[in-house]
Design a protein around this motif. Structure first.
Motif, PDB file in Angstrom:
ATOM      1  N   ILE A 271      36.409  36.111  44.120  1.00  0.00           N
ATOM      2  CA  ILE A 271      36.727  36.543  42.763  1.00  0.00           C
ATOM      3  C   ILE A 271      35.783  37.655  42.355  1.00  0.00           C
ATOM      4  O   ILE A 271      34.599  37.644  42.708  1.00  0.00           O
ATOM      5  N   GLY A 272      36.306  38.626  41.624  1.00  0.00           N
ATOM      6  CA  GLY A 272      35.489  39.761  41.193  1.00  0.00           C
ATOM      7  C   GLY A 272      36.011  40.338  39.901  1.00  0.00           C
ATOM      8  O   GLY A 272      36.924  39.793  39.268  1.00  0.00           O
ATOM      9  N   ILE A 273      35.427  41.468  39.499  1.00  0.00           N
ATOM     10  CA  ILE A 273      35.810  42.146  38.268  1.00  0.00           C
ATOM     11  C   ILE A 273      36.139  43.605  38.589  1.00  0.00           C
ATOM     12  O   ILE A 273      35.356  44.293  39.245  1.00  0.00           O
ATOM     13  N   LEU A 279      39.524  40.159  35.514  1.00  0.00           N
ATOM     14  CA  LEU A 279      39.230  39.289  36.649  1.00  0.00           C
ATOM     15  C   LEU A 279      40.234  39.535  37.762  1.00  0.00           C
ATOM     16  O   LEU A 279      41.403  39.831  37.517  1.00  0.00           O
ATOM     17  N   CYS A 280      39.765  39.385  38.988  1.00  0.00           N
ATOM     18  CA  CYS A 280      40.591  39.683  40.152  1.00  0.00           C
ATOM     19  C   CYS A 280      40.289  38.669  41.247  1.00  0.00           C
ATOM     20  O   CYS A 280      39.133  38.280  41.440  1.00  0.00           O
ATOM     21  N   ILE A 281      41.326  38.196  41.934  1.00  0.00           N
ATOM     22  CA  ILE A 281      41.167  37.263  43.052  1.00  0.00           C
ATOM     23  C   ILE A 281      41.737  37.906  44.313  1.00  0.00           C
ATOM     24  O   ILE A 281      42.806  38.524  44.292  1.00  0.00           O
ATOM     25  N   CYS A 282      41.008  37.751  45.407  1.00  0.00           N
ATOM     26  CA  CYS A 282      41.398  38.369  46.673  1.00  0.00           C
ATOM     27  C   CYS A 282      41.387  37.324  47.783  1.00  0.00           C
ATOM     28  O   CYS A 282      40.491  36.487  47.860  1.00  0.00           O
ATOM     29  N   LYS A 283      42.427  37.379  48.639  1.00  0.00           N
ATOM     30  CA  LYS A 283      42.495  36.521  49.814  1.00  0.00           C
ATOM     31  C   LYS A 283      42.818  37.372  51.036  1.00  0.00           C
ATOM     32  O   LYS A 283      43.606  38.314  50.956  1.00  0.00           O
ATOM     33  N   TRP A 294      45.245  39.640  43.372  1.00  0.00           N
ATOM     34  CA  TRP A 294      45.846  39.294  42.093  1.00  0.00           C
ATOM     35  C   TRP A 294      44.914  39.691  40.953  1.00  0.00           C
ATOM     36  O   TRP A 294      43.700  39.661  41.091  1.00  0.00           O
ATOM     37  N   LYS A 295      45.512  40.010  39.801  1.00  0.00           N
ATOM     38  CA  LYS A 295      44.759  40.414  38.618  1.00  0.00           C
ATOM     39  C   LYS A 295      45.163  39.551  37.434  1.00  0.00           C
ATOM     40  O   LYS A 295      46.346  39.252  37.238  1.00  0.00           O
TER      41      LYS A 295
END
Length: 383
Positions: A271-273, A279-283, A294-295
């Protein structure tokens, strides 16, 4: 001290001033001296404290240190920390060895917890303690862990642990996520202002999860709105852990990433910014070499997660790829099984992939990402 009349710039306008104390060796008004010193590299300021008592007093003052630390002239370094070799690599803009010395330069194993205002927080398993230190000034503060029986409690510090400043309450806190052999996962929070540890009620927070010890492995935490966020997947569902750093409240909510199940991810999400503060999630799928992002469009609505894109990590010509995590300005660092590093800039459309270089002979190492900026902040002045 000599007394002169001078003109100085204040608020963008020229202003006449009289009777200013003058530094004898520089013959400049104190205000101009201050403006010049604020624009100098922090390493230079350490040496300039030796010029004279006036400069030492000025550079050592809390107001000056705070202004210099918050200054836009203070660049941020993105560092890659090798846990086993105790080596730091700078990623600005390519991979290079960084000679940032650690506590006492001792060849001990440390686990990074976080960095803030030029201070690095780390855990020493051998000593069962936490250090907060400034690599530039060599000042080090030792903090005991909330456990007092090292023989029984050899802690495993998770990557989701965090250290930082909460401006609204002027307090630095440590969010410590640990797993203890034969015991469940524990979360403790340390307040610098109160100088004490508090254990959170994880049993109630994760009451519907059979074994909370599996949740945080390989994850990270990110701060937004003075709240820590970390995401995880459990039983094919996605969740968000939110910890209010001010109110000292932890909660768990289910989130919907709105994605199909065409890929089964082997790696934990990161998770990041982004640059727009979202907020942003990455896989990342290790074998397929693809990354999904995803945002969160509306912070107050946990159902507003939307998929931005799927990216083919074509620059990494290796059988396996690993997500190292987010760094500053919404960028993501990915590593291949051949130790090649690629930086992905999510603010470009399509996302820009930049090959940074290759780490030599590091196949068995574990790495942590660290955003670090030099400062004169003393760990003994918190807060």
């Amino acid at each position: 001290m000599a007394i002169v009349e001078a003109e100085i710039v204040e608020g963008g306008r020229w202003k006449f001033a009289a009777n200013y104390d003058i530094i004898i060796d520089g013959c400049l008004p104190r205000e101009l001296t201050l403006e010049i010193l604020l624009r100098l590299p922090v390493k230079s300021l350490v040496n300039f404290k030796l010029v004279c008592k006036s400069w030492n007093y000025l550079i050592s003052s809390p107001d000056f240190i705070k202004s210099r630390t918050r200054s836009s002239n203070n660049p941020t370094l993105t560092l890659l920390y090798d846990r086993y070799c105790m080596q730091l690599y700078s990623l600005n803009p390519t991979v290079s060895r960084e000679n940032l010395s650690f506590h006492n330069n001792e060849p001990k194993f440390y686990e990074l917890i976080g960095s803030c205002d030029g201070l690095i927080c780390m855990y020493s398993p051998l000593e069962e303690c936490i250090y907060i230190f400034n690599p530039l000034t060599k000042e080090t503060k030792k903090i005991s862990t909330p456990y007092h029986k090292p023989a029984r409690c050899f802690l495993e510090i998770e990557g989701v642990s965090w250290f930082g400043l909460i401006p609204s309450i002027n307090d630095y806190k440590i969010w410590l996520v640990v797993r203890i052999p034969k015991l469940n996962l524990r979360i403790h929070v340390y307040s610098m202002r109160d100088d004490n540890w508090r254990e959170l009620d994880t049993i109630s927070a994760f009451r519907f999860i059979d074994d909370a010890r599996i949740l945080f492995w390989g994850m990270n935490a990110v701060e937004k709105n003075e709240t820590l966020h970390c995401s995880f997947e459990y039983d094919y569902n996605e969740f968000m852990v939110k910890y209010d750093l001010v109110q000292d409240i932890i909660e768990l909510e289910r989130i919907n990433l709105n994605h199909n199940q065409d890929i089964k991810y082997k790696n934990k999400p990161s998770i990041g910014i982004l640059k727009d503060s979202s907020l942003c999630i990455c896989k990342v799928h290790a074998l397929k070499g693809v990354m999904d992002v995803w945002k969160l469009d509306q912070y107050s609505n946990s159902d507003s997660w939307n998929k931005l894109f799927r990216l083919d990590l074509g620059l990494l010509q290796a059988p396996w790829v690993f997500l190292l995590g987010f760094i500053s300005n919404g960028r993501i660092l990915v590593r291949s099984s051949s130790d090649e590093l690629v930086l992905v800039d999510l603010d470009q459309n399509p996302p820009l992939q930049v090959r940074l270089g290759t780490l030599v002979n590091k196949n068995n190492s574990l790495f942590d990402l660290l955003d670090y900026s030099e400062s004169l902040v003393s760990p003994f002045s918190l807060p």
